[in-house]
Design an enzyme around this catalytic site. Structure first.
Site, PDB file in Angstrom:
ATOM      1  N   ILE A  58      82.872  72.667 164.436  1.00 48.47           N
ATOM      2  CA  ILE A  58      83.715  73.632 165.137  1.00 48.47           C
ATOM      3  C   ILE A  58      84.295  73.000 166.410  1.00 48.47           C
ATOM      4  CG2 ILE A  58      81.844  74.716 166.452  1.00 48.47           C
ATOM      5  CD1 ILE A  58      83.254  77.439 165.769  1.00 48.47           C
ATOM      6  N   LYS A 118      82.409  81.462 165.158  1.00 43.73           N
ATOM      7  CA  LYS A 118      82.148  81.424 163.727  1.00 43.73           C
ATOM      8  C   LYS A 118      81.150  82.550 163.415  1.00 43.73           C
ATOM      9  CE  LYS A 118      80.793  78.029 160.226  1.00 43.73           C
ATOM     10  NZ  LYS A 118      80.258  76.670 160.021  1.00 43.73           N
TER      11      LYS A 118
END
Length: 120
Positions: A72, A98
């Site tokens: 990420i 997320k």
């Protein structure tokens, strides 16, 4: 310097280090705080003098969908680069979440700050 912001933009991207995570595009959420001088936009009331957040949202959505990152952090950095393509944006504070990655937590993610001085 002023702040233009965007909250909870829904994105989809293939992201993750495990094979099962990479089998489908996952939902992500993006927040942006953009350091921008809005004086000219306010004075002229013209969209071309402002950061067009609808167009920026489209570019970010497309960039996320085309990405293929494991981390990420990598995707957040790439999305910050997309934001800083607009030279009027001096700095971006970007939060990428997320949801569901850790079942016991509402969200996990990363928050980064990038500026024009870091653009190659």
């Amino acid at each position: 310097m002023d702040t233009v912001f965007l909250e909870a933009l829904s994105l989809r991207a293939v992201i993750g280090v495990h094979a099962w995570e990479r089998a489908f595009a996952q939902r992500l959420e993006l927040d942006l705080d953009l350091a921008v001088d809005t004086t000219q936009a306010a004075a002229t009331d013209a969209i071309d003098a402002a950061v067009d957040y609808a167009a920026l949202s489209d570019r970010l959505t497309q960039s996320a969908a085309a990405s293929d990152c494991q981390l990420i952090e990598t995707l957040a950095d790439r999305l910050a680069g997309v934001v800083l393509e607009d030279g009027r944006i001096a700095r971006v504070e970007l939060t990428l979440r997320k949801p569901g990655a850790v079942p016991a937590a509402r969200n996990v993610g990363v928050r980064i700050t990038r500026s024009q001085s870091e653009v190659p």
